[in-house]
Design a protein around this motif. Structure first.
Motif, PDB file in Angstrom:
ATOM      1  N   GLY A   1       3.385   0.183  -9.049  1.00 23.88           N
ATOM      2  CA  GLY A   1       3.064  -0.727  -7.944  1.00 23.88           C
ATOM      3  C   GLY A   1       4.316  -1.303  -7.314  1.00 23.88           C
ATOM      4  O   GLY A   1       5.380  -0.665  -7.294  1.00 23.88           O
ATOM      5  N   THR A   2       4.208  -2.521  -6.789  1.00 23.81           N
ATOM      6  CA  THR A   2       5.308  -3.158  -6.061  1.00 23.81           C
ATOM      7  C   THR A   2       6.562  -3.265  -6.918  1.00 23.81           C
ATOM      8  O   THR A   2       6.500  -3.678  -8.075  1.00 23.81           O
ATOM      9  CB  THR A   2       4.877  -4.546  -5.576  1.00 23.81           C
ATOM     10  OG1 THR A   2       3.746  -4.406  -4.708  1.00 23.81           O
ATOM     11  CG2 THR A   2       6.011  -5.232  -4.820  1.00 23.81           C
ATOM     12  N   LEU A   3       7.716  -2.903  -6.321  1.00 22.62           N
ATOM     13  CA  LEU A   3       9.012  -2.985  -7.006  1.00 22.62           C
ATOM     14  C   LEU A   3       9.866  -4.035  -6.305  1.00 22.62           C
ATOM     15  O   LEU A   3      10.142  -3.924  -5.111  1.00 22.62           O
ATOM     16  CB  LEU A   3       9.725  -1.621  -6.982  1.00 22.62           C
ATOM     17  CG  LEU A   3      11.190  -1.616  -7.482  1.00 22.62           C
ATOM     18  CD1 LEU A   3      11.249  -2.019  -8.955  1.00 22.62           C
ATOM     19  CD2 LEU A   3      11.819  -0.245  -7.266  1.00 22.62           C
ATOM     20  N   HIS A   4      10.304  -5.061  -7.060  1.00 24.70           N
ATOM     21  CA  HIS A   4      11.165  -6.124  -6.534  1.00 24.70           C
ATOM     22  C   HIS A   4      12.493  -6.076  -7.285  1.00 24.70           C
ATOM     23  O   HIS A   4      12.534  -6.260  -8.505  1.00 24.70           O
ATOM     24  CB  HIS A   4      10.497  -7.494  -6.716  1.00 24.70           C
ATOM     25  CG  HIS A   4      11.297  -8.622  -6.135  1.00 24.70           C
ATOM     26  ND1 HIS A   4      11.163  -9.933  -6.563  1.00 24.70           N
ATOM     27  CD2 HIS A   4      12.240  -8.641  -5.158  1.00 24.70           C
ATOM     28  CE1 HIS A   4      11.985 -10.698  -5.879  1.00 24.70           C
ATOM     29  NE2 HIS A   4      12.644  -9.939  -5.012  1.00 24.70           N
TER      30      HIS A   4
ATOM     31  N   ILE B   1       9.888  -2.903  -2.480  1.00 19.95           N
ATOM     32  CA  ILE B   1       9.189  -1.678  -2.082  1.00 19.95           C
ATOM     33  C   ILE B   1       7.724  -1.825  -2.473  1.00 19.95           C
ATOM     34  O   ILE B   1       7.405  -1.999  -3.650  1.00 19.95           O
ATOM     35  CB  ILE B   1       9.793  -0.433  -2.749  1.00 19.95           C
ATOM     36  CG1 ILE B   1      11.314  -0.344  -2.462  1.00 19.95           C
ATOM     37  CG2 ILE B   1       9.094   0.829  -2.265  1.00 19.95           C
ATOM     38  CD1 ILE B   1      11.991   0.817  -3.143  1.00 19.95           C
ATOM     39  N   VAL B   2       6.836  -1.764  -1.485  1.00 24.12           N
ATOM     40  CA  VAL B   2       5.385  -1.907  -1.701  1.00 24.12           C
ATOM     41  C   VAL B   2       4.719  -0.567  -1.405  1.00 24.12           C
ATOM     42  O   VAL B   2       4.956   0.015  -0.340  1.00 24.12           O
ATOM     43  CB  VAL B   2       4.793  -3.000  -0.789  1.00 24.12           C
ATOM     44  CG1 VAL B   2       3.295  -3.118  -1.017  1.00 24.12           C
ATOM     45  CG2 VAL B   2       5.481  -4.336  -1.036  1.00 24.12           C
TER      46      VAL B   2
ATOM     47  N   THR C   1       5.290   3.956   1.759  1.00 22.89           N
ATOM     48  CA  THR C   1       5.843   2.694   1.260  1.00 22.89           C
ATOM     49  C   THR C   1       6.203   1.778   2.424  1.00 22.89           C
ATOM     50  O   THR C   1       6.456   2.237   3.540  1.00 22.89           O
ATOM     51  CB  THR C   1       7.122   2.920   0.421  1.00 22.89           C
ATOM     52  OG1 THR C   1       8.088   3.641   1.212  1.00 22.89           O
ATOM     53  CG2 THR C   1       6.824   3.690  -0.853  1.00 22.89           C
ATOM     54  N   LEU C   2       6.209   0.486   2.135  1.00 22.29           N
ATOM     55  CA  LEU C   2       6.753  -0.531   3.040  1.00 22.29           C
ATOM     56  C   LEU C   2       7.968  -1.112   2.341  1.00 22.29           C
ATOM     57  O   LEU C   2       7.844  -1.715   1.274  1.00 22.29           O
ATOM     58  CB  LEU C   2       5.711  -1.623   3.329  1.00 22.29           C
ATOM     59  CG  LEU C   2       6.130  -2.716   4.315  1.00 22.29           C
ATOM     60  CD1 LEU C   2       6.415  -2.120   5.685  1.00 22.29           C
ATOM     61  CD2 LEU C   2       5.056  -3.787   4.424  1.00 22.29           C
ATOM     62  N   ASN C   3       9.163  -0.908   2.915  1.00 21.09           N
ATOM     63  CA  ASN C   3      10.427  -1.289   2.270  1.00 21.09           C
ATOM     64  C   ASN C   3      11.041  -2.474   3.009  1.00 21.09           C
ATOM     65  O   ASN C   3      11.203  -2.426   4.235  1.00 21.09           O
ATOM     66  CB  ASN C   3      11.425  -0.137   2.290  1.00 21.09           C
ATOM     67  CG  ASN C   3      10.904   1.109   1.604  1.00 21.09           C
ATOM     68  OD1 ASN C   3       9.722   1.221   1.352  1.00 21.09           O
ATOM     69  ND2 ASN C   3      11.786   2.032   1.285  1.00 21.09           N
TER      70      ASN C   3
ATOM     71  N   THR D   1       0.032  -7.456   1.849  1.00 21.77           N
ATOM     72  CA  THR D   1      -1.042  -7.521   2.850  1.00 21.77           C
ATOM     73  C   THR D   1      -0.716  -6.638   4.049  1.00 21.77           C
ATOM     74  O   THR D   1      -1.585  -5.917   4.560  1.00 21.77           O
ATOM     75  CB  THR D   1      -1.249  -8.971   3.317  1.00 21.77           C
ATOM     76  OG1 THR D   1      -1.617  -9.786   2.188  1.00 21.77           O
ATOM     77  CG2 THR D   1      -2.338  -9.057   4.374  1.00 21.77           C
ATOM     78  N   PHE D   2       0.556  -6.676   4.501  1.00 20.80           N
ATOM     79  CA  PHE D   2       0.963  -5.812   5.605  1.00 20.80           C
ATOM     80  C   PHE D   2       0.787  -4.339   5.232  1.00 20.80           C
ATOM     81  O   PHE D   2       0.359  -3.523   6.048  1.00 20.80           O
ATOM     82  CB  PHE D   2       2.423  -6.079   5.988  1.00 20.80           C
ATOM     83  CG  PHE D   2       2.614  -7.307   6.839  1.00 20.80           C
ATOM     84  CD1 PHE D   2       1.756  -7.583   7.888  1.00 20.80           C
ATOM     85  CD2 PHE D   2       3.651  -8.189   6.607  1.00 20.80           C
ATOM     86  CE1 PHE D   2       1.923  -8.704   8.682  1.00 20.80           C
ATOM     87  CE2 PHE D   2       3.834  -9.318   7.386  1.00 20.80           C
ATOM     88  CZ  PHE D   2       2.964  -9.575   8.432  1.00 20.80           C
TER      89      PHE D   2
END
Length: 775
Positions: A317-320, A347-348, A359-361, A380-381
């Motif tokens: 999942g999401t990577l921070h 990275i979502v 992905t949304l980076n 959400t985006f």
């Protein structure tokens, strides 16, 4: 002479008069001395009241001053605490006053006023029962020490060093209580043995309460500020997501404006230097939208989905990554290139029905981690991007479905209107197949004595019309012989080895990609339909499926015409079948002409059933929750009041739901099995057949005769056909409504695209048509 001084009846002193000689006082002098005594009492009371009033005024002034500081310092507690200790020192006649705050299990100095120098505010201080302040906090009560020098020997040994250093003797400490819990203490001290009075102790408690009020006010004010900041941030986030949703609703056919809005909104609302949205194409993740100052490194427009960070995102999942410099070992390729200036990454993943699609980076140049709220907003985006992509996919599917349904309805309409002539049907099938399958042309062959004869053609490609012997050497012939669809991606590559008989056609037409499917009647080939393209571009699975559907419809039309033509040569039974076929064809025609209103179809069904089958009365009921409601009726038998809507649990309704068509030759003879059937309306013979949609019972078609005259098998079959047509009409109306909505949207989109194509240099016509269609 002595006169007593009495205050409110209490003896408080005396007034004495003496003479050195024996000379008794006169009654007037005695009276005067008593008057003087009363005046002395008045004077004493006046002084006491004045002092009390002075103390009260000083206390009130101090309280007002503290309240004023509280009001003027809603975010800073220190001025309030300094004022409290200053007023406590003065009004309690102390040498020093301190406020000590509790932090966990330790004290720290919060404020001090007095003649002695102490540790700076904020400095840690000892805590325990061996200190007056510690005991006041632990016991949550005021502690009064008349002489600290004596008390250090047994009660407060931990204050010995402080007592010797500052010389404190009389001490009073009161806790700062908030909701019953001590958060600190207010302590006043004197360097002489002079215990604090009850009034001073009460005043000390008042000052402690005011200090607690100030502390609580500051805490609440700060919480309110933090909450307001959170609400403002949430409002900004909500506004941003609402704007994106608005773009999604305004852009049902083009996903790019949505993706562009998402990356821009994410960058602006979350304070991000750079946002990139990538979509998966095969084994690569390709840039589809970008906003920000961080450039996309040359050669990184498309990256492998097997890169370490993308594998992590797909699996977890999401990577921070707050700082890539500290996590270089975990993700060595992230921000590793010399021209990559980013430090913080988020990275979502984009997932569609559980599948990873992109992905949304988000990237920041400095090491500045994302907050939980920002992470949630970016997720959400990402979800909104998936919604927009899915909307486009569904819109295109709906558009294709609409075109196919329209084509099918058109063909069915031609079939219904041309029961004796096959040519109009074949012409429209060829035209529709070429157009919807994006082919250059379409050919329909008929098998006539083992020769393939072209019986319908659509398109501009020339083609020899001479019959061809049916062989496997051309696509149309092989489809008939093999009895399955033949798809040739490039006929030039196979023509010599596989399709030599197609060379004359190919040389004239220049065809490259060819698709053919057989026309099968009861498993036997009676022809084939072939579509062609002049470029090597294979047909899709949808095109193949659609062509097979058109082939089935052509067979139905051919079979219908054959059966219709045979009807003229057959006996009365076949003439009856002809009437039945005509009736169903008429209903089909009404279905094709009434795609948005089911009522004309239902009315036609009950009328046709009554007329063709010689039935006195026909009624069609539809299920509405737990009732069966009359929706169409033809005939003289009235519907009794209260019988327009009947429970679906009636005995004959239960029977047809469980067993199918119900035929009652004589309703009176069937009263034991179906009590009440025909009693109210007076009919005798009864036939009811269920309406089922996807195996669900949705209604029933019932025919009634006043005399005992059972229905024939052909009539029963026809009524079952009418029931099926009613179901088709109901389903068509539902589908048509869905397709109509999609067509309106597509028409608007096509108009806009047409203006865009015709006006490549002038923006105004495009904007005008966009706002007109939006309105």
């Amino acid at each position: 002479l002595a006169a007593p001084l009495r205050q409110q009846g209490e003896f408080v002193g005396g007034l004495f008069a003496r003479r050195s000689e024996v000379r008794p006082f006169t009654p007037a002098q005695i009276k005067l001395l008593e008057t003087f005594a009363d005046q002395a009492v008045i004077a004493i009371e006046n002084v006491r009241l004045f002092n009390e009033l002075k103390e009260s005024l000083e206390q009130q002034t101090a309280t007002s001053e503290i309240l004023g500081v509280i009001a003027s310092s809603p975010t800073d507690i220190q001025p309030v605490l300094d004022t409290v200790t200053s007023r406590a020192t003065r009004l309690c006649d102390a040498t020093d006053a301190v406020i000590i705050r509790l932090d966990g299990s330790r004290f720290f100095l919060a404020a001090h006023s007095g003649i002695h120098e102490t540790v700076p505010p904020g400095s840690p201080m000892p805590f325990g029962r061996g200190l007056p302040a510690g005991r006041a906090v632990l016991d949550r009560t005021t502690v009064v020490v008349p002489d600290l020098a004596e008390a250090v020997k047994s009660e407060f040994p931990e204050t010995k060093a402080m007592q010797q250093r500052y010389g404190y003797r009389s001490v009073a400490a009161t806790p700062l209580l908030r909701e019953g819990s001590a958060v600190g203490a207010l302590v006043v001290m004197r360097t002489e043995v002079r215990p604090f009075t009850d009034k001073q102790i009460a005043l000390l408690k008042t000052f402690a309460d005011q200090a607690v009020i100030a502390i609580e006010n500051v805490r609440l004010f700060k919480e309110l500020q933090e909450r307001n900041a959170e609400l403002r941030e949430a409002l900004e986030h909500q506004t941003a997501t609402s704007e994106v949703l608005g773009i999604i609703s305004r852009s049902p056919t083009d996903v790019q404006p949505v993706l562009d809005a998402i990356v821009e909104s994410a960058a602006k609302v979350c304070g991000i230097d750079d946002v990139v949205l990538r979509l998966r194409e095969g084994n690569a993740n390709v840039v589809r939208a970008h906003f920000g100052s961080v450039p996309i490194i040359a050669g990184r427009e498309a990256i492998s989905i097997d890169e370490l960070q993308l594998r992590w995102v797909r699996e977890h999942g999401t990577l921070h990554v707050p700082d890539v410099h500290t996590q270089r070992n975990d993700f060595p390729t992230l921000g590793s290139r010399p021209d990559a200036r980013s430090r913080t990454f988020l990275i979502v993943p984009l997932r569609q029905q559980g599948e990873f699609i992109g992905t949304l980076n988000a990237r920041r140049i400095e090491a500045r981690p994302f907050t939980p709220a920002q992470i949630k907003l970016l997720e959400t985006f990402a979800d909104q991007a998936v919604i927009a992509i899915e909307n486009i996919r569904l819109f295109n599917e709906l558009k294709e479905s609409l075109e196919q349904q329209t084509a099918t309805s058109k063909i069915l309409g031609v079939i219904a209107s041309s029961p004796t002539d096959i040519q109009p049907v074949l012409d429209v099938v060829a035209e529709t197949a070429a157009r919807l399958c994006e082919a250059k042309d379409a050919l329909i062959y008929r098998n006539i004595d083992n020769f393939a004869q072209i019986v319908a053609k659509y398109g501009s490609i020339p083609v020899p019309m001479d019959p061809l012997r049916i062989t496997r050497g051309f696509v149309g012939g092989r489809a008939m012989i093999d009895r399955h669809t033949i798809h040739v991606h490039d006929v030039l590559a196979e023509i010599d080895a596989e399709y030599p008989d197609a060379r004359p056609h190919q040389q004239v037409a220049g065809s490259r990609t060819v698709l053919g499917t057989p026309l099968l009647r009861q498993g036997e080939p009676i022809g084939s339909i072939v579509i062609r393209r002049t470029e090597a571009r294979p047909f899709t699975e949808k095109h193949i499926k659609l062509l097979e559907t058109f082939a089935d419809q052509a067979v139905i039309a051919i079979e219908n015409v054959r059966l219709f033509q045979e009807l003229g040569e057959r006996n009365a039974e076949l003439r009856e079948a002809l009437e039945h076929q005509t009736a169903t064809a008429e209903v089909l025609g009404i279905i094709s002409r009434s795609p948005t209103d089911v009522q004309p179809v239902l009315d036609a069904i009950v009328e046709s059933a009554a007329r063709v089958c010689g039935v006195d009365d026909v009624m069609l009921r539809l299920r509405e929750r737990e009732s069966m409601v009359a929706r169409a009726h033809f005939g003289p038998i009235s519907i009794p009041a209260g019988r327009v809507a009947m429970s679906i649990d009636g005995p004959w309704f239960r029977w047809i739901r469980e067993h199918g068509t119900l035929h009652v030759a004589d309703a009176r003879a069937a009263q034991n099995e179906f009590p009440g059937l025909g009693i109210a309306s007076g009919f005798r013979s009864y036939l009811s057949t269920p309406l089922r949609l996807h195996d669900e019972f949705i209604g029933e078609l019932e025919a009634r005769r006043l005399e005992v005259r059972p229905f024939t098998p052909a009539q029963i079959k026809l009524l079952e056909t009418f029931a099926d047509q009613a179901v088709i009409a109901l389903e068509n109306v539902r589908l048509f409504q869905e397709l109509k909505e999609a067509l309106e949207q597509q028409t608007a989109t096509s108009e806009i695209l047409g203006v865009i194509a015709s006006s490549p240099t002038d923006l105004q016509p495009i904007l005008d048509v966009i706002v007109r269609n939006a309105a």
